[in-house]
Design a protein around this motif. Structure first.
Motif, PDB file in Angstrom:
ATOM      1  N   THR A 122      -4.696  -5.563  10.226  1.00  0.00           N
ATOM      2  CA  THR A 122      -5.256  -6.261   8.975  1.00  0.00           C
ATOM      3  C   THR A 122      -3.719  -6.389   7.965  1.00  0.00           C
ATOM      4  O   THR A 122      -3.705  -7.455   7.598  1.00  0.00           O
ATOM      5  N   VAL A 123      -2.857  -5.595   8.434  1.00  0.00           N
ATOM      6  CA  VAL A 123      -1.503  -5.926   7.703  1.00  0.00           C
ATOM      7  C   VAL A 123      -0.856  -7.234   8.351  1.00  0.00           C
ATOM      8  O   VAL A 123      -0.170  -7.868   7.638  1.00  0.00           O
TER       9      VAL A 123
ATOM     10  N   CYS B 191      -2.229 -10.172   6.943  1.00  0.00           N
ATOM     11  CA  CYS B 191      -1.859 -10.336   5.484  1.00  0.00           C
ATOM     12  C   CYS B 191      -0.309 -10.867   5.699  1.00  0.00           C
ATOM     13  O   CYS B 191      -0.107 -12.012   4.720  1.00  0.00           O
TER      14      CYS B 191
ATOM     15  N   ALA C 127       2.366  -9.846   1.048  1.00  0.00           N
ATOM     16  CA  ALA C 127       2.578  -8.298   1.785  1.00  0.00           C
ATOM     17  C   ALA C 127       3.589  -7.518   1.321  1.00  0.00           C
ATOM     18  O   ALA C 127       3.480  -6.186   1.354  1.00  0.00           O
TER      19      ALA C 127
ATOM     20  N   PHE D 254       4.580  -3.348   1.991  1.00  0.00           N
ATOM     21  CA  PHE D 254       4.532  -3.139   3.324  1.00  0.00           C
ATOM     22  C   PHE D 254       6.041  -3.661   3.993  1.00  0.00           C
ATOM     23  O   PHE D 254       6.296  -4.680   3.314  1.00  0.00           O
TER      24      PHE D 254
ATOM     25  N   THR E  76       7.575  -5.649   5.833  1.00  0.00           N
ATOM     26  CA  THR E  76       6.852  -6.771   6.918  1.00  0.00           C
ATOM     27  C   THR E  76       7.720  -6.933   8.020  1.00  0.00           C
ATOM     28  O   THR E  76       7.259  -7.117   9.064  1.00  0.00           O
TER      29      THR E  76
ATOM     30  N   TYR F 223       6.997  -4.524  10.624  1.00  0.00           N
ATOM     31  CA  TYR F 223       5.680  -4.806  11.325  1.00  0.00           C
ATOM     32  C   TYR F 223       5.717  -5.994  12.261  1.00  0.00           C
ATOM     33  O   TYR F 223       5.178  -5.908  13.352  1.00  0.00           O
TER      34      TYR F 223
ATOM     35  N   HIS G 182       9.381  -4.547  -1.095  1.00  0.00           N
ATOM     36  CA  HIS G 182       8.731  -3.518  -0.849  1.00  0.00           C
ATOM     37  C   HIS G 182       9.043  -2.032  -0.606  1.00  0.00           C
ATOM     38  O   HIS G 182       8.141  -1.356  -1.092  1.00  0.00           O
TER      39      HIS G 182
ATOM     40  N   VAL H 166      -6.506  -3.484   1.776  1.00  0.00           N
ATOM     41  CA  VAL H 166      -5.181  -3.496   1.991  1.00  0.00           C
ATOM     42  C   VAL H 166      -4.160  -2.906   1.135  1.00  0.00           C
ATOM     43  O   VAL H 166      -3.286  -2.027   1.447  1.00  0.00           O
TER      44      VAL H 166
ATOM     45  N   TYR I  79      -4.800   0.812   0.934  1.00  0.00           N
ATOM     46  CA  TYR I  79      -4.261   1.391   2.089  1.00  0.00           C
ATOM     47  C   TYR I  79      -2.567   1.486   2.397  1.00  0.00           C
ATOM     48  O   TYR I  79      -2.083   2.573   2.665  1.00  0.00           O
ATOM     49  N   SER I  80      -2.032   0.578   1.531  1.00  0.00           N
ATOM     50  CA  SER I  80      -0.563   0.621   1.304  1.00  0.00           C
ATOM     51  C   SER I  80      -0.228   2.093   0.542  1.00  0.00           C
ATOM     52  O   SER I  80       0.631   2.658   0.755  1.00  0.00           O
TER      53      SER I  80
ATOM     54  N   ARG J 144      -2.082   5.226   3.068  1.00  0.00           N
ATOM     55  CA  ARG J 144      -1.986   5.116   4.190  1.00  0.00           C
ATOM     56  C   ARG J 144      -3.040   6.193   4.950  1.00  0.00           C
ATOM     57  O   ARG J 144      -2.732   6.617   5.972  1.00  0.00           O
TER      58      ARG J 144
END
Lengths: 626, 288, 232
Positions: free
Chosen positions: A224-225, A228, A236, A241, A243, A246, A457, A485, A488-489, A492
């Motif tokens: 999902t991230v 995004c 994002a 996040f 990024t 990721y 971030h 999202v 969740y950030s 977590r």
């Protein structure tokens, strides 16, 4: 037009596709998402057992190329990076896997246990190196693509002259590396190479497992991230996040998958030479993905089988020189006329046949839930100080200085409004606060921690929440996922995020229709959704850039109530034009003019200040004096 | 002896840089003034080489044959632009994929048409000697040739209406159309020009690099890396980056062999991109 | 003479302006007023053919203008966008030359004329436009638009982020252009004082629509309307 929108694949078709395939209609498909790949595998196995043995041998290679296609689709379809270096990772995996198999197979008899892990490891390692360069050098996507392309070409030229001996493996430049053992499944000394059919079964089982694991991963929070990041990398970032990390992790995974493909390939071919890195070879991979459908993950397999079977059927195997010609033309036509592939076509036919749902869901009015706001902040370690401070922060571009030694201290207690006429530097000042601009001089700190040169971030992780002027939502994800999202950030933790989202949906009046795509919402709804995302972060410092733009009177009242409530626990900074709205916030006001603080005070003081009216109206006498 | 060696090394570097610049400049023009990455650049070069070769073998003098090669390659470029590039403006990666497909089609077409081995142009191979070393005069001639090409491009883009409009178009496409510039036509001309420059490179280098279907590959890796690490200043950025990269590589290659030279080139590019992610000339305030 | 009729449009799915109609007579200077974000810039882009059109038309001298932006310019529509957007890596002369050449005018003559008209630019003729100050860029953007030899000039927020002293210069330039060359001008502004200096008539815009048409003098006397208009 921004680079982002240029490089983003037409994901709409993929998401519609997902919908039409039924993965969105919970809960049945949620539990049975693995059915399609498994069923497809079973059918393929059945076909191969009907056909002759030699067919099984050829078909094995299609599945292997499908794996490489999957590795490309993972980075191209999911993260938006067109990598032309997948064959490089594939080839490296192949060479290393082959060297491992040649030297170590005697120990076990089984060859796969050496070729696959070594291939995967080598591919992952190469991807790590390449990916680190690509993602941590802040390159544009174009530079990244070129880098992947040139790394393939470089390997081709290097491998031609590269000769070395690793134990029993002799890498001989253009002569390549021969006498690679075949598929041996049994263990011990008596283990024999298996038949082509069994080889096919083995490869299909491995491919199917990789595909299932990948689909599962992309359905997890990680996936999902990644979605995004592809849709809006800055948002994002603003959700906290990392990024780049990721993207790097995804690329390494893709390298490992390509490396597995390489290991499987060399055991199949029993031979590998530098042409594995050739342009012709590399060209096939995006073709497979485009034929099958970008962003689907299984598209690479569909494409590889379709193209492979077609050329097998046409020319009995490779098809000679004409294959490249045909494929080159095919690639041009695919890119030019149809980017959604076979599955895209199927999905659009399906959509046309299916009766259209016309029920329009409208959001209920927003009801600010103070209890929820309280609850969101529970369980967090409270910083000793809540503040956003800028000290003589300046930023200039060429001759223009949009932020000129601005010193401000924002704390909880009352709303802070930043106002000023057009071009006063409000947005630039906000960007200095969020980290989008790094100040030329001066400092910025959040909750007492210096963040002057910290990435956005990390600032978000420290407690910053930002809502930009334009509603930033992930248009191709549904409302629930958007909020999820953000939640969740913060936590977590999936379950925790789920419960936060339920409450937030209630507050936003979006519980009904939470499965709508954010892009289909009205302008005002998108604004609220964006605000909801920021709230899900439970930030200590909140920056709102023109939050009331495009809202109705009633919505403005709700928003004002919300913003005032937030100041009890958080430092809230609002940039606004609408004086009526500002007044309803009862704020401390800072007036910016030509990048510098012009004056500050409470709203009445500022309103009664003639000079402020002057800079708005453009009357010049006072302005000149200043 | 030592001094001779140094001189040869120096001349070798300079000719290597000049050769590379000639091969790269068309790509740089298309990227820098159109924003398009033409992955078929190397094949345009090959196209020019074969055209020149064919025309020479028909009895036309070499210099004139190069000119014919340039014209035909430009026309071919214009056709490609209209059919392939124009429909995909703003879709950079798609353009790359399409030109990539085109490059393979062209290589394969050349294999079918000319085979993999072709005769040279049969120019006399003059050389000069420096101490115990010999250097090809023709290769040394590439140095003034590169200078002339670069100067001509500079004049074209600063002194002509087309040039000024082309630079305006790449800097702000929307604004260019809002002062009346037909950006679409400008792009067709620019792409044709880039193709023509590739064709010129193919023709010029023909005596040194015989025409083969995959001859483009020799240059494009380095050309792409140069253009990407050069950044937006199409000419000065490319010249500077090309000069730096080619001479370091040339020295490395002379000492440790050409494979390491190539690797060195790649590593040096990555170092540049690490320092200047958007290219060396990203912050240069310069006309071209 | 210049007319926007029922303009409706925006970006992709978002409609920003709706049914906006504006008329500028020959030799007239008209202001377009409104807060930030009410759609002034979008209306200008609509007039230039730079955004997605849903409905409506733009005409000049009674003739409907072609769809392509570049052809609208050659038909006599000049445009100075908000934020100037001079070509930063072209010199001042080249900025003007590009505009003149695009409209098939003699570029040397156009540059000479522009430097004469705008003495401010003369010492900077060979400087890159990106190195100029905001005010100088604004003047250059106007000079560039003039090099297309327009009949109507669309000026979008020419005073934004400009030093007060240069704002007065710009007002002077607008008047001169209007009086001496007979160019009709539509200027979007938030600076009322500036508008008073150059225009008599104004349209008021809010939420994508033209909500009022007033004389500037009358507007300035109405404090309440001013406050509402500018959100002060």
């Amino acid at each position: 037009m921004s680079v982002q929108s240029v490089t983003t694949p037409p994901e709409r078709s993929a998401s519609e596709l997902q919908e039409s395939l039924g993965t969105k209609s919970r809960p049945l498909s949620d539990r049975f998402w693995w059915m399609a790949p498994v069923l497809a595998s079973v059918i393929m196995l059945a076909v191969v057992f009907i056909k002759e043995e030699s067919f099984a041998f050829v078909a094995t290679s299609w599945i292997i190329f499908g794996i490489v296609g999957l590795s490309l689709d993972l980075v191209w379809g999911k993260s938006g990076l067109l990598s032309l270096g997948q064959t490089a990772l594939f080839g490296i995996g192949g060479y290393v896997g082959a060297i491992a198999a040649i030297n170590l197979s005697d120990i076990t008899g089984n060859t796969l246990v050496w070729a696959i892990p070594f291939g995967a490891g080598a591919g992952a390692l190469a991807a790590l190196l390449l990916g680190w360069l690509m993602f941590y050098a802040n390159m544009g996507n174009l530079q990244r693509t070129i880098l992947t392309y040139t790394s393939t070409l470089l390997l081709l030229t290097l491998m031609v002259s590269f000769t070395a001996t690793f134990g029993d493996a002799v890498v001989g430049g253009t002569n390549g590396l021969g006498s690679i053992p075949s598929y041996v499944l049994g263990f011990g000394e008596g283990a024999e190479r298996v038949s082509s059919r069994v080889m096919f079964v083995t490869v299909v089982v491995i491919a199917c497992s990789i595909l299932l694991a990948t689909i599962r991963l992309m359905r997890s929070p990680f996936g999902t991230v990644i979605d995004c990041i592809r849709l809006d990398v800055t948002k994002a970032d603003l959700l906290g996040f990392d990024t780049r990390q990721y993207q790097l992790r995804l690329f390494v995974l893709s390298g490992a998958i390509a490396g597995v493909g390489g290991g499987l390939f060399v055991l199949w071919a029993n031979f590998v030479n530098p042409s594995i890195f050739s342009n012709q070879n590399a060209l096939f991979i995006p073709i497979y993905v485009l034929v099958g459908g970008i962003g689907t993950l299984f598209g690479g397999f569909v494409g590889a089988i379709a193209v492979g079977w077609l050329s097998f059927w046409l020319g009995g195997g490779a098809g000679g020189g004409q294959t490249t010609l045909v494929l080159g033309v095919l690639l041009i036509l695919l890119v030019r006329f149809n980017r959604s592939g076979l599955f895209g076509i199927a999905a659009s036919v399906w959509r046309r046949l299916r009766p259209k749902e016309t029920t329009v869901v409208k959001s209920e009015p927003v009801k600010v839930d103070f209890e929820l706001l309280q609850r969101l902040r529970e369980g967090q370690t409270k910083p000793s100080e809540i503040s956003l401070v800028t000290n003589d922060a300046s930023k200039s571009f060429g001759g223009v200085k949009p932020v000129d030694e601005v010193s401000q201290r924002f704390t909880p207690g009352s709303v802070h409004c930043v106002i000023g006429p057009n071009g006063a530097g409000k947005s630039s000042y906000l960007k200095v606060c969020t980290g989008a601009y790094k100040p030329d001089s001066g400092s910025v700190s959040i909750n007492g921690v210096d963040v002057t040169s910290t990435d956005p971030h990390k600032r978000v992780a420290l407690g910053l929440g930002v809502k930009n002027q334009k509603a930033q939502v992930f248009a191709e994800l549904d409302v629930r996922t958007n909020l999820w999202v953000a939640a969740y950030s913060r936590s977590r933790n999936s379950d925790h995020a789920d419960s936060t989202v339920d409450a937030m949906l209630q507050m936003l009046g979006m519980t009904k229709g939470a499965d709508r795509l954010a892009g289909d919402l009205s302008h005002g709804e998108q604004q609220w959704l964006d605000i909801g995302m920021v709230l899900c972060l439970a930030p200590d410092v909140i920056l709102l850039d023109e939050p009331a733009a495009g809202m109705t009177g009633e919505e403005r009242e709700q928003l004002a109530a919300l913003v005032r409530a937030l100041t009890e626990t958080a430092a809230v900074v609002v940039v606004e034009h609408d004086m009526g709205f500002i007044q309803s916030l009862d704020p401390e006001v800072t007036v910016l003019h030509q990048g510098a603080v012009f004056t500050q005070g409470d709203i009445e003081e500022v309103r009664s200040d003639e000079r402020v009216l002057d800079i708005y109206l453009g009357r010049r006498e006072h302005v000149r004096d200043n | 002896m030592d001094l001779d060696y140094l001189l040869v090394l120096l001349l070798g570097s300079v000719t290597a840089a000049a050769t590379l610049l000639i091969a790269t400049v068309g790509l740089a023009v298309v990227y820098g003034l159109m924003g398009v990455v033409n992955l078929a650049h190397g094949e345009f070069l090959m196209f020019g080489a074969y055209t020149t070769l064919t025309v020479t073998r028909m009895g036309v003098p070499f210099v004139l044959a190069i000119l014919v090669g340039v014209i035909i390659t430009s026309l071919f470029g214009a056709i490609v632009e209209v059919l392939l590039i124009k429909p995909m403006y703003g879709r950079l990666l798609d353009t790359m994929l399409a030109t990539w497909g085109l490059s393979l089609v062209l290589v394969q077409a050349a294999v079918l048409q000319f085979g993999t081995v072709t005769p040279g142009v049969g120019l006399p191979q003059w050389s000069i000697s420096i101490g115990d070393f010999e250097m090809s005069t023709y290769l040394l001639l590439m140095v003034p040739a590169a200078a002339v090409i670069v100067a001509a491009i500079y004049l074209l883009f600063t002194r002509t209406s087309y040039g000024v409009m082309a630079r305006a178009s790449i800097q702000d496409r929307q604004m260019a159309s809002a002062v009346g510039i037909e950006t679409s036509w400008i792009n067709t001309i620019t792409f044709a020009l880039g193709a023509g420059l590739a064709g010129l490179a193919g023709g010029l280098l023909l005596p040194a690099v015989p025409a083969t279907p995959d001859m483009g590959l020799l240059f494009v890796i380095k050309a792409f890396l140069i253009v990407v690490s050069a950044g937006p200043a199409a000419l000065s950025g490319t010249a500077a980056t090309g000069g730096i990269l080619a001479s370091t590589t040339s020295v490395t290659a002379n000492i440790w062999g050409s494979a390491l030279g190539d690797l060195m080139f790649f590593v040096a590019t990555i170092a540049i991109l690490r320092l200047f992610p958007l290219g060396i000339s990203h912050k240069w305030r310069i006309r071209l | 003479m210049f007319e926007i009729t029922n303009a409706t449009g925006g970006y992709e799915k978002t409609r920003i302006i709706e049914d906006a109609s504006i008329k500028v007579d020959k030799g007239e200077v008209v202001a377009l007023l409104g807060r930030n974000g009410v759609g002034k810039t979008t209306l200008f882009k609509y007039a230039m053919g730079l955004i997605d059109r849903e409905n409506g038309s733009v005409s000049l001298g009674g003739k409907e203008l072609p769809a392509a932006t570049s052809r609208r310019v050659r038909a006599g529509l000049g445009y100075v966008p908000q934020g100037r957007f001079v070509f930063p890596r072209l010199t001042v002369s080249e900025n003007i030359a590009a505009a003149a050449a695009a409209n098939r005018h003699d570029r040397k003559k156009a540059v000479a004329q522009a430097l004469e008209d705008f003495p401010l630019l003369k010492p900077k003729a060979n400087t890159l436009a990106g190195k100029l100050s905001g005010g100088q860029q604004q003047v250059l953007a106007m000079a560039r638009a003039l090099a297309t030899e327009p009949e109507v000039l669309l000026l979008d927020e020419p005073t934004e982020g400009i030093q007060p002293s240069i704002i007065d210069d710009i007002a002077g330039i607008i008047k001169t252009l209007n009086v001496e060359r007979g160019i009709s001008i539509l200027v979007a502004e938030q600076d009322l004082e500036f508008c008073r200096a150059v225009a008599k008539r104004a349209y008021v815009m809010d939420r994508g629509q033209i909500v009022d048409e007033v004389s500037i003098e009358a507007l300035l006397e109405n404090e309440e309307l001013v406050q509402r208009l500018l959100g002060v």
